[in-house]
Design a protein around this motif. Sequence first.
Motif: not given
Length: 365
Positions: A29-30, A32-34, A36-37, A67, A70-71, A74
Amino acid sequence: MDAIGLYIHIPFCKSKCPYCDFYSGKGNYEKYKNYTEILIDKIRYWSQQVENSVKSIYFGGGTPSVLGSELLSKILFEIKNNFIIESNAEITVEINPDTGKTIDFKLLKDAGFNRISIGMQSAVQNELDELGRIHSANDAKITVIRAKEAGINNISLDLMMGIPHQTLNSLKESIDFCAGCGVTHISSYLLKIEKGTRFYATRDKLELPDEDMQAEFYLFAVDYLKSLGYEQYEISNFAKNGFESKHNINYWKCGEYIGIGPSAHSFFKGKRFFYGRSFSDFEKNTTTFDCDGGNEEEFIMLSLRLKSGLVFEEYKEKFRHSVSLHLLRKIHRYADAGFMEIDSQRAFFTPKGFLVSNTIISDLI
């Protein structure tokens, strides 16, 4: 100014299939978040380079659905906030049946996704096992049902032919499964053993159908899918009337598009370029020029992937002259042999011709 397509590459998978040569790896998940940014940063960058409106958006991979809703939502929000999106734009996300059991399709629908493509490959369990898939046919069925319940009715299923130990009966079983799910689109393509994959390393041990059997699979699928209401519109794609993939057709019509993500390719302002197969190249926004695009040879090659084929008036409108007599003579020879058809408006492959289309196109251009 013509509208373009957008391709978003999500380079993550839960596990790597032995036949896959797409750029992807495991994540959490980390990560995936990175990612996404980073994607959002590049989406904002490209929106400053592009004045064209966008007619199709395609999230591919990898497995975009890892992902989560939500991601994915986004990312789509940022695209819609930064690009001019046409009101009838086709917005697709690829879904693996394993993640399709849990993903929030209502959230995806509310975000603007209106088409999903499900990587099923086969409805027969031993074939799924051969392919290293981590889902069952029932998982794919549940994914279709859940998407429809959320109001997403434009659904494609992937179907592979030429799988080890596959038979005509098992292929028919998979096609019947797809039709029974009531999907609007089926991508049905022959397995290719690509360099760098696990299948390539063990290719001598794989019990694969020979070329004659693969041809039989393909020709059977074309006829049987047609009998079920799925018209072939491209070498490997079949659809109910009105549900052809706008994003894919844009590729074959030599339309322009921007690809965002590691390994993603673009064709924009007459140039073809791509990101390297690395996160670092992508994060640094380093692209590599490939070649000039959209010339006559490329237009002929891509047009002939479509069942509609090379439309002579479209060619004349684009290049300001008619198709050469030399090319027409060659096409007539292939038509006489049953590989192509030609009339006053267009030239196109027969199903038999599609099987050897690469060889024929190389001769034509």
